[in-house]
Design an enzyme around this catalytic site. Structure first.
Site, PDB file in Angstrom:
ATOM      1  N   THR A   1       0.830  -1.210   0.000  1.00 41.04           N
ATOM      2  CA  THR A   1       0.000   0.000   0.000  1.00 41.04           C
ATOM      3  C   THR A   1       0.861   1.255   0.000  1.00 41.04           C
ATOM      4  O   THR A   1       0.552   2.243  -0.665  1.00 41.04           O
ATOM      5  CB  THR A   1      -0.940   0.010   1.220  1.00 41.04           C
ATOM      6  OG1 THR A   1      -1.775  -1.149   1.164  1.00 41.04           O
ATOM      7  CG2 THR A   1      -1.810   1.253   1.246  1.00 41.04           C
ATOM      8  N   CYS A   2       1.962   1.213   0.736  1.00 44.25           N
ATOM      9  CA  CYS A   2       2.856   2.370   0.829  1.00 44.25           C
ATOM     10  C   CYS A   2       3.457   2.711  -0.534  1.00 44.25           C
ATOM     11  O   CYS A   2       3.552   3.883  -0.915  1.00 44.25           O
ATOM     12  CB  CYS A   2       3.972   2.086   1.827  1.00 44.25           C
ATOM     13  SG  CYS A   2       3.383   1.580   3.457  1.00 44.25           S
TER      14      CYS A   2
END
Length: 244
Positions: free
Chosen positions: A48-49
């Site tokens: 996600t990052c």
């Protein structure tokens, strides 16, 4: 998770790596006399990052800076080598990737959490904040749920807080190939309209098979705006109301 709005940012010396040397960077150097956005996340190179959280802040950085933001910091409990490698891996020229290697800043923020079940050890909870002259004005803290929630610390939520009337620009991608004069023309058209874009280079990021599968064509450039297929440089000029 504690909401520290109205409080002074923690006093910490971050250990960074520049020019093959370890250096120390203080909280005062980063925040005093400046308006700063910080978004903290669990780890460099995590899905996600890398795919969403960091890229969107980088994409909206020019809009934030037009609203008076001096810098945008991405913070993670990783060592300087990992953060520098992640910066090289990502398209993030508008951001500063800050290692909180010992987790000292995250702990003083009340955001250090146990991720031992994932083999991560201690990491930062995901959150974002707006800091004015060293004082925390606003925090967006992800809800305490299992896993890695990503609901409120995103760039669009921060932009809506700073400037609710500002419309986020459409996302633009352009497929190019090295040495292509038509690709250079298309990029110049976008630059002239001050439109930021993601460039996908054939031979590096994709193949002609990808272009053919997506567009039905084999030539470059190919431009997409807000999910709409535009086409090549001439189609882009028509879309923007320009001539080439």
């Amino acid at each position: 998770m504690q909401n520290l709005e109205g409080q002074r940012i923690p006093e910490v010396e971050f250990v960074i790596r520049e020019d093959d040397q370890f250096k120390k960077l203080s909280s005062r150097e980063l925040f005093d006399g400046k308006t700063v956005i910080v978004f903290a996340l669990p780890g460099a190179f995590t899905p996600t990052c890398s795919s969403t959280h960091l890229p969107r802040y980088n994409e909206l950085a020019p809009i934030f800076k037009a609203q008076g933001v001096d810098s945008i910091i991405c913070l993670s409990v990783n060592d300087p080598f990992v953060m520098n490698a992640w910066a090289e891996d990502q398209t993030c020229e508008n951001l500063y990737l800050l290692p909180d290697g010992n987790g000292e800043f995250s702990e003083k923020m009340g955001m250090l959490v146990d991720k031992e079940e994932l083999g991560f050890g201690k990491r930062s909870w995901r959150y974002s904040m707006l800091v004015n002259n060293g004082t925390i004005e606003k925090m967006f803290i992800e809800p305490q749920k299992p896993g890695d929630p990503f609901e409120v610390s995103d760039a669009d939520t921060m932009l809506n807080y700073i400037s609710p009337e500002t419309q986020a620009p459409a996302s633009i991608s352009i497929i190019t190939k090295p040495g292509c004069q038509f690709c250079a023309t298309a990029k110049k058209l976008l630059d002239n309209h001050q439109l930021s874009y993601e460039e996908i280079v054939l031979g590096r990021d994709a193949t002609t098979t990808s272009v053919r599968a997506i567009t039905g064509k084999e030539t470059a450039p190919q431009v997409f705006i807000a999910g709409q297929y535009i086409g090549g440089s001439e189609a882009l000029a028509e879309y923007l109301g320009d001539t080439i």
